[in-house]
Design an enzyme around this catalytic site. Structure first.
Site, PDB file in Angstrom:
ATOM      1  N   GLU A  37       0.841  -1.208   0.000  1.00 23.96           N
ATOM      2  CA  GLU A  37       0.000   0.000   0.000  1.00 23.96           C
ATOM      3  C   GLU A  37       0.872   1.252   0.000  1.00 23.96           C
ATOM      4  O   GLU A  37       1.718   1.423   0.893  1.00 23.96           O
ATOM      5  CB  GLU A  37      -0.915  -0.006   1.233  1.00 23.96           C
ATOM      6  CG  GLU A  37      -1.859   1.179   1.257  1.00 23.96           C
ATOM      7  CD  GLU A  37      -2.842   1.126   2.421  1.00 23.96           C
ATOM      8  OE1 GLU A  37      -3.187   0.016   2.877  1.00 23.96           O
ATOM      9  OE2 GLU A  37      -3.239   2.206   2.886  1.00 23.96           O
TER      10      GLU A  37
ATOM     11  N   LYS B 105      -6.812  -1.116  11.615  1.00 20.83           N
ATOM     12  CA  LYS B 105      -6.214  -1.487  10.331  1.00 20.83           C
ATOM     13  C   LYS B 105      -5.016  -0.577  10.056  1.00 20.83           C
ATOM     14  O   LYS B 105      -3.981  -1.013   9.564  1.00 20.83           O
ATOM     15  CB  LYS B 105      -7.276  -1.388   9.230  1.00 20.83           C
ATOM     16  CG  LYS B 105      -6.845  -1.960   7.885  1.00 20.83           C
ATOM     17  CD  LYS B 105      -6.146  -0.959   7.004  1.00 20.83           C
ATOM     18  CE  LYS B 105      -5.842  -1.549   5.637  1.00 20.83           C
ATOM     19  NZ  LYS B 105      -5.062  -0.625   4.799  1.00 20.83           N
TER      20      LYS B 105
ATOM     21  N   ASP C  25       4.652 -14.498  11.414  1.00 23.94           N
ATOM     22  CA  ASP C  25       3.332 -14.963  11.008  1.00 23.94           C
ATOM     23  C   ASP C  25       2.306 -13.844  11.219  1.00 23.94           C
ATOM     24  O   ASP C  25       1.826 -13.638  12.333  1.00 23.94           O
ATOM     25  CB  ASP C  25       2.991 -16.213  11.827  1.00 23.94           C
ATOM     26  CG  ASP C  25       1.663 -16.831  11.448  1.00 23.94           C
ATOM     27  OD1 ASP C  25       0.844 -16.157  10.808  1.00 23.94           O
ATOM     28  OD2 ASP C  25       1.449 -18.001  11.814  1.00 23.94           O
TER      29      ASP C  25
ATOM     30  N   HIS D  82      -2.204   9.720  -0.768  1.00 23.89           N
ATOM     31  CA  HIS D  82      -2.454   8.481  -1.511  1.00 23.89           C
ATOM     32  C   HIS D  82      -2.463   8.727  -3.004  1.00 23.89           C
ATOM     33  O   HIS D  82      -1.904   7.969  -3.763  1.00 23.89           O
ATOM     34  CB  HIS D  82      -3.828   7.926  -1.119  1.00 23.89           C
ATOM     35  CG  HIS D  82      -3.746   6.938  -0.003  1.00 23.89           C
ATOM     36  ND1 HIS D  82      -4.610   5.878   0.115  1.00 23.89           N
ATOM     37  CD2 HIS D  82      -2.912   6.837   1.036  1.00 23.89           C
ATOM     38  CE1 HIS D  82      -4.310   5.187   1.188  1.00 23.89           C
ATOM     39  NE2 HIS D  82      -3.282   5.759   1.766  1.00 23.89           N
TER      40      HIS D  82
END
Ligand code: MEV
Length: 427
Positions: free
Chosen positions: A81, A271, A287, A385
């Site tokens: 991202e 998130k 992991d 972004h």
């Protein structure tokens, strides 16, 4: 189409031919998968998984200026991202000028369970606990010996009935796994204790115990780290983007409180934390599914899913931000040394211990959380972004350096979409 049997036994070329012959939209599989194979090290990557055709590339980036507990780090980050590495670097540089990230590792305990069915009396079980535990410990001595040399091993046992399920018992075992994440060690120990556990009941003429399963728990609330940053409110000016630092700080705190009380916002907020956390977890060969599963259940520990981080502003104008997060990560074992880039990450991080890696990873999470919320309460996230989005679209159209610089000027204040960039390049 028929079910294919023995697919895993086919050679790589045969697997490709099977897909090519049966799935007409698959494209030129041989060409693309060959292109992304590694000339020298493919055998290493092939060994990690099954039916491997190629490698899936993700950017391996670095974020400098992370001052964590007085040590300066460059953080390796694997993430697809755009803006995450840039936001982490900017936040790290800002906080390095204000004392850096301070962390506390509360503990690094992990747990696993053997689930069994037993129609016995819990008072009788209580009388046997000591000898049962000692039998179980000696049954896995060979497995735990080397972990004990590294100050790890089995810490404790606990037997509890599962209240909703008649005659179902949980044997909980707590472990210390030194610098490894410990999943293999824990599962090996648990599986090796299955027979000795049922054998003990038989030996003692107690009702028979039927073992259902043995597995570690990825919920690790006792493998926990807190990471904090703080500064005077007026020092937040570089992030205030047109607001006064006081207005910025108040709005920031409100956004943090919303994420604490509202589940929809909390999920997106967390998130943003995992943007940084997962990027370091991936770069170090750990992991990320285990880390995410644990963190999200920890975020719901009081019955409501909440933000993992909190903000506070004191009456005398000190702004602070803290993140408390379970992080079961390791710096030895698993992929951490086998994957050449994970091994490189450990070197870049100066070969940290597992607890140091918990601190480092939590700092990445807090940095990205700070950057995201700071953008949200000021300019919004799309500005940053979109710049990278434009660059990705231009790359996909093979734009020349001149087309790029013209597009950057043209789209500085215009909404960006693939269609609009295509039309601009045509013109
Ligand atoms: C985007 O990847 C992450 C954010 O949505 C996080 C947040 O909303 O706090 C910007």
């Amino acid at each position: 189409m028929d079910i294919i049997r023995g697919f895993s036994k086919l050679s790589r070329e045969e697997k490709i031919a099977y897909i090519q012959n049966n799935f007409p939209l698959a494209g030129d599989l041989a060409k693309t998968t060959n292109h992304y194979r590694h000339i020298e090290d493919q055998a290493i990557f092939d060994d990690f998984s099954e039916n491997t055709l190629s490698n899936f590339y993700l950017p391996y980036g670095v974020a400098p200026n992370f001052l964590i507990d007085g040590e300066m780090y460059v953080l390796p980050m694997v993430i697809e991202e755009s803006s995450v590495v840039a936001a982490a670097s900017r936040a790290a540089t800002f906080w390095a000028n204000h004392g850096g990230f301070k962390t506390t590792v509360h503990d690094s305990l992990k747990i696993g369970h053997i689930w069994f069915q037993w129609e016995g009396d819990s008072n009788i079980l209580k009388k046997h606990i000591h000898s049962l535990e000692s039998d179980l410990r000696s049954s896995v001595k060979k497995i735990t010996r080397s972990m004990e040399q590294r100050e790890g091993g089995i810490i404790s046992f606990k037997f509890t009935p599962q209240p909703e399920l008649a005659n179902i018992w949980q044997m909980q075992v707590s472990f210390k796994t030194a610098d490894s994440m410990g999943a293999n060690f824990i599962n090996t120990c648990l599986e090796a204790m299955k027979e000795p556990l049922s054998g003990y009941f038989e030996k003692q003429n107690l009702p028979a115990a039927e073992i259902i399963m043995a597995i570690l728990s990825n919920y690790t609330p006792d493998c926990l780290v807190t990471c904090e940053v703080s500064c005077k409110v007026e020092q937040l000016a570089p992030y205030a983007a047109g607001l006064t630092p006081q207005e910025f700080a108040q709005r920031f705190k409100l956004a943090m409180d919303i994420a604490y009380h509202n589940t929809h916002r909390a999920v997106t907020h967390n998130k943003g934390i995992y943007n940084g956390v997962d990027a370091v977890v991936l770069a170090t060969g750990n992991d990320f599914r285990a880390v995410e599963a644990s963190g999200h259940s920890f975020a719901s520990r009081d019955g409501q899913y909440r933000a993992l981080s909190r903000c506070n502003i004191t009456d005398d104008g000190v702004f602070s931000l803290s993140l408390t997060i379970p992080l079961a990560v390791g710096t030895v074992g698993g992929l951490t040394r086998l994957h050449p880039l994970a091994a490189l990450s450990m070197e870049i991080l100066q070969n940290p211990s597992a607890e140091e890696l918990m601190s480092i990873t939590s700092a990445a999470g807090l940095a990205n959380n700070f950057g995201a919320v700071a953008s949200l309460v000021t300019t919004g996230i799309q500005k940053g972004h979109m710049k990278l989005h434009l660059s990705n679209i231009l790359t996909s159209f093979d734009a020349s350096p001149e087309e790029r610089s013209r597009a950057e000027i043209y789209f500085a204040n215009t909404t960006i979409s693939t269609q609009k960039v295509r039309e601009f390049l045509k013109r």
